[in-house]
Design a protein around this motif. Structure first.
Motif, PDB file in Angstrom:
ATOM      1  N   ALA A  34      80.939  16.320 -89.265  1.00 12.72           N
ATOM      2  CA  ALA A  34      80.513  14.929 -89.119  1.00 12.72           C
ATOM      3  C   ALA A  34      81.680  13.975 -89.302  1.00 12.72           C
ATOM      4  CB  ALA A  34      79.415  14.619 -90.128  1.00 12.72           C
ATOM      5  N   PHE A  35      82.655  14.363 -90.117  1.00 19.75           N
ATOM      6  CA  PHE A  35      83.801  13.492 -90.340  1.00 19.75           C
ATOM      7  C   PHE A  35      84.598  13.267 -89.056  1.00 19.75           C
ATOM      8  CE2 PHE A  35      83.293  14.564 -94.907  1.00 19.75           C
ATOM      9  CZ  PHE A  35      83.287  13.272 -95.393  1.00 19.75           C
ATOM     10  N   HIS A  36      84.652  14.277 -88.211  1.00 21.93           N
ATOM     11  CA  HIS A  36      85.335  14.099 -86.919  1.00 21.93           C
ATOM     12  C   HIS A  36      84.679  12.973 -86.136  1.00 21.93           C
ATOM     13  CE1 HIS A  36      86.827  14.770 -82.887  1.00 21.93           C
ATOM     14  NE2 HIS A  36      85.607  15.091 -82.476  1.00 21.93           N
ATOM     15  N   LEU A  37      83.346  12.952 -86.143  1.00 22.18           N
ATOM     16  CA  LEU A  37      82.626  11.926 -85.396  1.00 22.18           C
ATOM     17  C   LEU A  37      82.907  10.538 -85.966  1.00 22.18           C
ATOM     18  CD1 LEU A  37      79.199  13.753 -85.065  1.00 22.18           C
ATOM     19  CD2 LEU A  37      80.998  13.572 -83.324  1.00 22.18           C
ATOM     20  N   LYS A  38      82.912  10.435 -87.279  1.00 21.80           N
ATOM     21  CA  LYS A  38      83.184   9.141 -87.903  1.00 21.80           C
ATOM     22  C   LYS A  38      84.599   8.673 -87.594  1.00 21.80           C
ATOM     23  CE  LYS A  38      79.980   9.673 -91.811  1.00 21.80           C
ATOM     24  NZ  LYS A  38      79.071   8.591 -91.407  1.00 21.80           N
ATOM     25  N   ARG A  39      85.560   9.580 -87.734  1.00 22.23           N
ATOM     26  CA  ARG A  39      86.948   9.184 -87.524  1.00 22.23           C
ATOM     27  C   ARG A  39      87.179   8.745 -86.084  1.00 22.23           C
ATOM     28  NH1 ARG A  39      88.015  13.902 -90.753  1.00 22.23           N
ATOM     29  NH2 ARG A  39      88.405  15.056 -88.819  1.00 22.23           N
ATOM     30  N   MET A  40      86.750   9.574 -85.134  1.00 17.69           N
ATOM     31  CA  MET A  40      87.082   9.238 -83.745  1.00 17.69           C
ATOM     32  C   MET A  40      86.329   7.998 -83.261  1.00 17.69           C
ATOM     33  SD  MET A  40      84.370  10.080 -81.591  1.00 17.69           S
ATOM     34  CE  MET A  40      85.318  10.175 -80.108  1.00 17.69           C
ATOM     35  N   SER A  41      85.154   7.727 -83.821  1.00 22.86           N
ATOM     36  CA  SER A  41      84.443   6.503 -83.435  1.00 22.86           C
ATOM     37  C   SER A  41      85.179   5.274 -83.974  1.00 22.86           C
ATOM     38  CB  SER A  41      82.991   6.530 -83.924  1.00 22.86           C
ATOM     39  OG  SER A  41      82.925   6.595 -85.335  1.00 22.86           O
ATOM     40  N   HIS A  42      85.714   5.377 -85.197  1.00 24.24           N
ATOM     41  CA  HIS A  42      86.522   4.281 -85.742  1.00 24.24           C
ATOM     42  C   HIS A  42      87.824   4.123 -84.956  1.00 24.24           C
ATOM     43  CE1 HIS A  42      84.418   2.803 -89.309  1.00 24.24           C
ATOM     44  NE2 HIS A  42      84.031   4.045 -89.540  1.00 24.24           N
ATOM     45  N   TYR A  43      88.472   5.237 -84.616  1.00 26.48           N
ATOM     46  CA  TYR A  43      89.698   5.146 -83.810  1.00 26.48           C
ATOM     47  C   TYR A  43      89.416   4.429 -82.491  1.00 26.48           C
ATOM     48  CZ  TYR A  43      91.355   8.987 -86.861  1.00 26.48           C
ATOM     49  OH  TYR A  43      91.714   9.779 -87.923  1.00 26.48           O
ATOM     50  N   SER A  44      88.296   4.775 -81.887  1.00 29.17           N
ATOM     51  CA  SER A  44      87.938   4.175 -80.597  1.00 29.17           C
ATOM     52  C   SER A  44      87.749   2.672 -80.729  1.00 29.17           C
ATOM     53  CB  SER A  44      86.666   4.825 -80.044  1.00 29.17           C
ATOM     54  OG  SER A  44      86.847   6.216 -79.836  1.00 29.17           O
ATOM     55  N   ARG A  45      87.082   2.263 -81.817  1.00 23.90           N
ATOM     56  CA  ARG A  45      86.884   0.813 -82.026  1.00 23.90           C
ATOM     57  C   ARG A  45      88.210   0.101 -82.240  1.00 23.90           C
ATOM     58  NH1 ARG A  45      87.431  -2.488 -85.776  1.00 23.90           N
ATOM     59  NH2 ARG A  45      87.854  -0.854 -87.308  1.00 23.90           N
ATOM     60  N   ILE A  46      89.106   0.712 -83.008  1.00 27.27           N
ATOM     61  CA  ILE A  46      90.410   0.091 -83.269  1.00 27.27           C
ATOM     62  C   ILE A  46      91.195  -0.074 -81.964  1.00 27.27           C
ATOM     63  CG2 ILE A  46      92.648   0.441 -84.393  1.00 27.27           C
ATOM     64  CD1 ILE A  46      91.027   1.926 -86.638  1.00 27.27           C
ATOM     65  N   ILE A  47      91.193   0.945 -81.139  1.00 28.05           N
ATOM     66  CA  ILE A  47      91.897   0.863 -79.849  1.00 28.05           C
ATOM     67  C   ILE A  47      91.286  -0.234 -78.989  1.00 28.05           C
ATOM     68  CG2 ILE A  47      92.433   2.087 -77.703  1.00 28.05           C
ATOM     69  CD1 ILE A  47      92.456   4.690 -79.378  1.00 28.05           C
ATOM     70  N   ALA A  48      89.946  -0.289 -78.947  1.00 29.06           N
ATOM     71  CA  ALA A  48      89.270  -1.324 -78.168  1.00 29.06           C
ATOM     72  C   ALA A  48      89.632  -2.720 -78.671  1.00 29.06           C
ATOM     73  CB  ALA A  48      87.755  -1.115 -78.228  1.00 29.06           C
ATOM     74  N   GLN A  49      89.716  -2.856 -79.983  1.00 28.93           N
ATOM     75  CA  GLN A  49      90.103  -4.147 -80.566  1.00 28.93           C
ATOM     76  C   GLN A  49      91.524  -4.516 -80.167  1.00 28.93           C
ATOM     77  OE1 GLN A  49      89.786  -4.192 -84.836  1.00 28.93           O
ATOM     78  NE2 GLN A  49      90.834  -6.139 -85.041  1.00 28.93           N
TER      79      GLN A  49
END
Length: 406
Positions: free
Chosen positions: A230-245
């Motif tokens: 589950a941590f993979h899902l949390k990390r990559m979703s946060h990474y995706s948001r940061i890149i989008a920002q």
């Protein structure tokens, strides 16, 4: 469904208020109500409520109390200080506790001159600690349309119109006066609007939380079969948001990508365990089956009319495409790959390389950043790589925050 705010009405009764002033306040309250109902972020909403309360009543400070069980969550803004979050017991012996428990507004001309036989009392501890002198104090309940009291709005030291432009902390009481009956009505009207706006934001946040839990449960069903976490899902979703920002996408788009990205590999549900969990290299035939999971994910997610599910379907389909056209399942190239797919492609690869798995060791973080840079223009979109590099600090913070124990 959002609650409808009650219309503003200033009942002047027998009091002799200047009609033009009352009309201006009514019009201003309508504008404030529209602004409150449009705000979707809880912290910004609370800041807006206290700021508008101070402006409408010309007072020196404002506090907002929200009821949470047997406690009051205390948000305070005094003069130019930032919003602070504190907690205190809910008790009828305090002024704000009395207002929350009884629903009665209290307009106190001087809190240091209260009769001793009242059920509530003013606590001068904060004044003593800060050197401030509270005099006039107006506390009104935050009452929703059903009559439930959600908390209280408290205003202190109504300032006289002839006051100097700048006042020192110890001069405020000298230039304060009692709140008028009109200002009581204004505060009560504002508090009613604030209660509705607060409920709507809380409801929206609860729905978002429920949606996110559902998304993570569904995503983990696929990820656990692949021995992922589950941590993979949390990390990559946060990474995706940061890149989008960092790419300058609007906050709504950032949020969509954050909530949609965990479902990127949901199509693995349709891949046989013998292939998904095979410890060694896949045969060409097995690789062909494995490479179908983006299409399977798209088929699962694309049947919904939800904006979030549509975004999830696009990400599931395109996150294995490569910028040079060598990816799968459709061999899309460059700008032909949807931006959200290009974002998640990088976020997913970064976290996969940074994570230890039974079949591989985690890469060194500096090594991963060099890998990403060297694959800019081939595997990854150069603009996405540049945004990833700009967000490196935040990305590393997320990486260290969400670590599974091995």
């Amino acid at each position: 469904m959002s609650l409808r705010p009650a219309p503003f009405e200033l009942s002047l009764g027998e009091a002799k208020f200047e009609p033009a002033a009352a009309l201006r306040l009514s019009q201003r309250l309508i504008q404030v109500g529209i602004a409150l109902s449009s705000e979707t972020d809880l912290k910004r909403l609370l800041e807006l409520i206290v700021a508008q309360a101070r402006e409408l009543t010309c007072c020196d400070g404002a506090s907002l109390f929200l009821r949470e069980g047997d406690e009051l969550r205390f948000f305070v803004v005094k003069r130019n200080e930032e919003l602070r979050d504190l907690r205190l017991p809910l008790s009828p012996s305090s002024i704000v506790g009395y207002v929350v428990l009884t629903g009665e507004s209290l307009n106190l001309p001087d809190v240091y001159q209260l009769p001793p036989n009242l059920p509530y009392a003013f606590n001068p501890q904060v004044d003593r600690q800060t050197g401030y002198r509270t005099r006039s104090l107006l506390t009104v309940p935050l009452r929703d349309p059903s009559g439930n009291i959600l908390g209280a709005l408290q205003l202190l030291n109504r300032l006289r119109p002839d006051r100097p432009a700048e006042l020192a902390r110890n001069q405020v009481a000298e230039w304060s006066q009692p709140f008028s009956e009109l200002e009581v009505q204004v505060a009560e009207a504002l508090a009613s609007q604030a209660a509705v706006a607060y409920q709507n934001v809380r409801l929206r946040e609860e729905l978002k939380s429920a949606h996110l839990e559902t998304i993570f449960c569904l995503a983990q069903a696929a990820e656990y079969r692949d021995q992922d976490t589950a941590f993979h899902l949390k990390r990559m979703s946060h990474y995706s948001r940061i890149i989008a920002q960092e790419l300058g996408l609007c906050s709504h788009e950032q949020e969509l990508i954050f909530y949609a990205s965990p479902l990127h590999d949901v199509g693995k549900i349709g891949i046989p365990d013998a292939i998904l969990q095979k410890p060694g290299p896949l045969t060409p035939e097995e690789r062909q089956i494995m490479n179908r999971h983006p299409e399977i994910g798209y088929e699962i997610l694309s049947k919904s009319d939800s904006e979030l599910m549509k975004k999830s379907a696009i990400i599931a389909l395109t996150h294995h495409e490569k910028f040079d056209g060598s990816g799968y399942p459709r061999g899309l190239k460059g700008g032909g790959i949807p931006l959200e797919g290009r974002i998640v492609a990088l976020a997913d690869v970064f976290d996969a390389l940074a994570s230890r798995r039974p079949y591989k060791a985690a890469w060194d973080l500096d090594e991963i950043f060099r890998f990403v840079e060297s694959n800019s223009g081939s595997h990854f979109d150069p603009q996405v790589v540049a945004a990833f590099k700009r967000g490196r600090g935040e990305i590393l913070e997320i990486y260290h925050r969400y670590q599974e124990a091995h």
